[in-house]
Each structure stands twice: as structure tokens, then as C-alpha cells.
Design an enzyme around this catalytic site. Structure first.
Site, PDB file in Angstrom:
ATOM      1  N   TYR A  51       0.850  -1.197   0.000  1.00  0.00           N
ATOM      2  CA  TYR A  51       0.000   0.000   0.000  1.00  0.00           C
ATOM      3  C   TYR A  51       0.885   1.245   0.000  1.00  0.00           C
ATOM      4  CZ  TYR A  51      -4.997  -0.906   0.422  1.00  0.00           C
ATOM      5  OH  TYR A  51      -6.295  -1.197   0.161  1.00  0.00           O
ATOM      6  N   GLU A  53      -0.462   4.930  -0.282  1.00  0.00           N
ATOM      7  CA  GLU A  53      -1.217   6.179  -0.402  1.00  0.00           C
ATOM      8  C   GLU A  53      -0.276   7.387  -0.327  1.00  0.00           C
ATOM      9  OE1 GLU A  53      -2.339   3.608   1.258  1.00  0.00           O
ATOM     10  OE2 GLU A  53      -4.531   3.540   1.297  1.00  0.00           O
ATOM     11  N   ASP A 197      -8.341  13.451 -24.011  1.00  0.00           N
ATOM     12  CA  ASP A 197      -8.303  12.034 -23.646  1.00  0.00           C
ATOM     13  C   ASP A 197      -7.697  11.307 -24.847  1.00  0.00           C
ATOM     14  OD1 ASP A 197      -8.815   9.361 -23.302  1.00  0.00           O
ATOM     15  OD2 ASP A 197     -10.872   9.621 -22.588  1.00  0.00           O
ATOM     16  N   THR A 223      -5.319   5.930 -21.085  1.00  0.00           N
ATOM     17  CA  THR A 223      -5.089   4.592 -20.543  1.00  0.00           C
ATOM     18  C   THR A 223      -3.699   4.179 -20.993  1.00  0.00           C
ATOM     19  OG1 THR A 223      -6.168   3.695 -22.503  1.00  0.00           O
ATOM     20  CG2 THR A 223      -7.501   3.828 -20.509  1.00  0.00           C
ATOM     21  N   LYS A 226      -3.799   0.467 -24.479  1.00  0.00           N
ATOM     22  CA  LYS A 226      -4.338   0.392 -25.852  1.00  0.00           C
ATOM     23  C   LYS A 226      -3.151   0.403 -26.826  1.00  0.00           C
ATOM     24  CE  LYS A 226      -8.910   2.190 -24.681  1.00  0.00           C
ATOM     25  NZ  LYS A 226      -8.963   2.919 -23.408  1.00  0.00           N
ATOM     26  N   ARG A 232      -3.145  -2.720 -17.900  1.00  0.00           N
ATOM     27  CA  ARG A 232      -4.377  -1.955 -17.684  1.00  0.00           C
ATOM     28  C   ARG A 232      -4.088  -0.867 -16.670  1.00  0.00           C
ATOM     29  NH1 ARG A 232      -8.568  -4.819 -20.522  1.00  0.00           N
ATOM     30  NH2 ARG A 232      -9.916  -3.172 -19.764  1.00  0.00           N
TER      31      ARG A 232
HETATM   32  N1  DSN Z   1     -13.471   0.412 -23.679  1.00  0.00           N
HETATM   33  C1  DSN Z   1     -12.647   1.388 -24.354  1.00  0.00           C
HETATM   34  C2  DSN Z   1     -12.738   1.254 -25.817  1.00  0.00           C
HETATM   35  O1  DSN Z   1     -12.960   0.152 -26.271  1.00  0.00           O
HETATM   36  O2  DSN Z   1     -12.570   2.212 -26.538  1.00  0.00           O
HETATM   37  C3  DSN Z   1     -12.943   2.773 -23.929  1.00  0.00           C
HETATM   38  O3  DSN Z   1     -13.082   2.826 -22.576  1.00  0.00           O
END
Ligand code: DSN
Length: 414
Positions: A51, A53, A197, A223, A226, A232
Site C-alpha cells: 500500500y 497512499e 483524452d 489509458t 491500448k 491496464r
Molecule cells: N473500452 C474502451 C474502448 O474500447 O474504446 C474505452 O473505454
């Protein structure tokens, strides 16, 4: 997974089945990728036990000698890779990252502006069923009805009329380059915080295959799993002057302890993304997507906006007499995993919309190139003619499986 197999054979078996599924089928969901074995090792490490924080050198629990170094390294790498003044690597994923940004700059009821979900925006860009559409007052710009490009005039007019506190650019289903400067100019004019974003395109930005929003935006969320090909997770990049507000919004505002195993894996992914190999990968994602788009058009498919500039393609399959859901399901049975998706101005409901969304990050990670994109377009055409013909779909599945065996995915163990 020797220990797992001993302790919990059911979960071990399910994970192994998922390994096989990922090996045999082709990942075409544009928000997914195959993380490297190195990223997976960091994700599965003992850092999950700690942990932490707070932030480096300002924690609420002892024993942070190693974790502070891990998080500092991840921050340094994020700043260097994206040319950002500050970085927060603690958001659990993209939605918490966006929520932290709203919390940093907006109060309940404030107007916020984003791209409508059914035009390619994200739930957290102010859609009604999301907390962001419920707790704030969402203003939604759309795509132009003819070009299916972002309607920048509409965005400007809405901003002038509603004076949003925050303007969000970025998308989950938009196949074209976004003009970040146009947003920055409007945000400046109406005195709004400008947030991008860039979750979908972060890997392309890192590799120089898409213009970077970092110089123009006050804050950039993403994120990490991707096109960036990490674990993740989420990150927020920002100007130094916004770091205090954003860091406070992430912790203690929104989250508890950061997921240190994820932070370490993000650091690994950022190191991988700073290599020349990754630059070539990012370019190849776009090259493959453009080639696939041309092959699909040659087969008679209708592409939203007529093609792509990035990693993603939206296909309006309704123009060929089938709807998105049965087509995506038939593709999956044929070993080609995409997702059904609305198209701009879709007359159909989101649970069975007119289109599918697909992309090339996964196929490109497997080392596929133009010849494989040509095969893919042919398979998609055959699926279209055989949505209910299980024998034909099974035949395609075996062909896909054979191709996938020749292009093994990193990190997938069979
Ligand atoms: N689930 C993601 C996507 O497929 O674009 C976005 O959060």
C-alpha cells in the site's frame, strides 16, 4: 503457472483457455493489444502486496523505499516520452483519470463539453448514463453530417454559447486525426480548461504517428493498455501549473492506494515505447489500417469518413444488408474479434447498431503487414456472405487459426 495450477486448477484452466483463445483468434478490437512478457511479469510481481497512499517521499505508510523509486521512474519516463511537464501515473484506468480531471477543475453542475458518445466520444465525456453526464451539465458536439469529421464549427458555437468549464477532446471511435489546435484556440477564447483524452492514440503519439496534444492541452489523460501496449492502467500528463490540483484530485480526492504492480508495468511499457522499434510499430499500425481500409473498400464495404488516419476503422455493415451485432458475432465465430458499434447518426439502437469497430494495433503487434490485411478483408467479405452459415464460418476460423499460428502474440503462452 505451476503454483496457480496447484492452488486453483479451475482458474488456471480458464487462464490457459484464454491463452489459447488469444493465440488462435485475431484481436481486432482497436482498444486492445498484446502486452509484452516483460510488462506481464511486472504486473504479476510482489509490488501488488504494497500500500502506498500519497506520492513519492510523502506517503502515509512506511516501507516505500522501493515503490517510491518505481513510481518516480514511471513519472520520469512518461514526462520524457511525451514531452510533458508533469505526470501522474496513479489513475486506475481511463475513466478514473478523466473523473480526477473533472474533480480538479469543475464543481457539480458546471458545464463540460465533449464529443457525443454516439458520434465516437467516451462515456466519461459527459454521456447521460455516466457520472460525468449526471453530476455536471454536459454540452455535446457532434460529427458533421456529411463528412463525418468533428464539426469544429459546432464545437466553437456551443462553447461560445455555454462557456464550458472544461472542453474534452478525444474519442473511442473516430478514425481521423483530431485538430487539437482548433480545440485549444476555442478553450482559450472561452477560458475553459482544455483536456485531451488520448487513450486510443497514446501509442501513436508516443511513436510519432499522430500529432501530440501535449503541447496544446492543459491536461492529457490516457489509458496505458491500448496502442501504448502497457498494462491496464491510466496516466495524466499536465502542465506544471495544474499538477497540484490534479494530483490532489487523484489522491486523496478520488482514489486510495495506487496499484504499484501496475505502476511498475507502466514504467516498463514506457521504456519499450521510447525505442526505435516502437516508433516503427506505431507507423506500421497506421500503414496497416490504411491498407486494410483500402482493401475493405475494394470489397464493397462502406467506411465511416471514407477511411482512416489512425489505428481504427468504423465499418457501416448495414449498407450491405446485415447489422452490427450479428456480423460482429459471426466474425468472432470465424476467429476475427471486433466489436459492434454505432455509426454517426445511426438510426439503429446501440445494442444492435449499424456498424462494427475494428483496428490494427493487435495484428501489428503480431507482426502482420499488408498481405495479412488483404487476407483479413477477404475473410470479412466471406463472413458477410455467411453470417448464419456455421460451416463456412468454421472454415474461415481454421484459416485464421493457421495464420495466427504463424504470427504468435507476445506474452501469450500456449
Ligand atoms: N473500452 C474502451 C474502448 O474500447 O474504446 C474505452 O473505454
Amino acid at each position: 503457472m505451476k503454483h496457480l495450477a496447484d492452488v486453483d486448477p479451475e482458474i488456471a484452466s480458464l487462464i490457459q483457455q484464454e491463452n489459447v483463445r488469444q493465440h488462435e483468434k485475431l484481436r481486432l478490437i482497436p482498444s486492445e493489444n498484446y502486452a509484452s512478457a516483460a510488462v506481464l511479469e511486472a504486473t504479476g510481481s510482489v509490488l501488488t502486496n504494497k500500500y502506498s497512499e500519497g506520492y513519492a517521499n510523502k506517503r502515509y505508510y512506511e516501507g516505500q523505499q522501493i515503490v517510491d523509486q518505481v513510481e518516480t521512474l514511471a513519472i520520469q519516463r512518461a514526462k520524457a516520452l511525451f514531452g510533458s511537464e508533469s505526470a501522474n501515473v496513479q489513475p486506475y484506468s481511463g475513466s478514473p483519470a478523466n473523473l480526477a480531471v473533472y474533480y480538479a477543475f469543475c464543481r457539480p453542475g458546471d458545464p463540460i463539453m465533449g464529443l457525443a458518445l454516439d458520434h465516437g466520444g467516451h462515456l466519461t465525456h459527459g454521456w447521460g448514463v455516466s457520472i460525468t453526464g449526471d453530476f455536471f451539465t454536459p454540452i455535446r458536439y457532434q460529427l458533421h453530417p456529411e463528412t463525418h469529421l468533428i464539426d469544429y464549427d459546432m464545437m466553437r458555437d456551443l462553447a461560445r454559447k455555454h462557456r464550458p468549464k472544461l472542453i474534452m477532446a478525444g474519442a473511442t471511435a473516430y478514425p481521423r486525426i483530431i485538430d487539437f489546435q482548433a480545440f485549444a484556440d476555442v478553450a482559450k477564447e472561452v477560458d475553459a480548461v482544455f483536456c485531451v483524452d488520448m487513450a486510443h492514440i497514446a501509442g501513436l503519439v508516443a511513436g510519432g504517428a499522430h500529432p501530440s496534444p501535449v503541447p496544446m492541452a492543459h491536461v492529457v489523460t490516457t489509458t496505458t493498455h491500448k496502442t501504448l501496449r502497457g498494462p491496464r492502467g491510466g496516466m495524466i500528463l499536465m502542465k506544471k501549473s495544474h499538477a497540484k490540483a490534479v494530483n490532489k484530485a487523484v489522491f486523496p480526492g478520488l482514489q486510495g492506494g495506487p496499484h504499484n504492480h501496475t505502476t511498475a508495468a507502466i514504467a516498463v511499457a514506457l521504456k519499450e515505447a521510447s525505442t526505435d522499434d516502437f516508433k516503427a510499430y506505431a507507423r506500421k499500425i497506421v500503414e496497416n489500417a490504411k491498407h486494410l481500409a483500402e482493401c475493405l473498400k475494394a470489397k464493397g464495404f462502406h467506411l465511416v469518413s471514407g477511411g482512416t488516419d489512425n489505428h481504427l476503422i468504423l465499418v457501416d455493415v448495414s449498407k450491405r444488408g446485415v447489422t452490427g451485432k450479428p456480423y460482429a458475432k459471426a466474425m468472432d465465430r470465424a476467429g476475427l474479434v471486433a466489436n459492434y458499434n454505432t455509426v454517426p447518426f445511426d438510426p439503429r439502437p446501440p445494442m444492435d447498431p449499424s456498424g462494427i469497430r475494428m483496428g490494427t494495433p493487435g495484428a501489428t503487434t503480431r507482426g502482420m503487414g499488408k498481405p495479412e490485411m488483404e487476407k483479413l478483408a477477404s475473410w470479412m467479405d466471406r463472413v458477410l456472405a455467411n453470417v448464419e452459415n456455421e460451416d463456412a464460418l468454421e472454415k474461415i476460423r481454421l484459416e485464421v487459426k493457421e495464420l495466427c499460428a504463424a504470427f504468435p502474440a507476445p506474452g501469450v503462452v500456449v
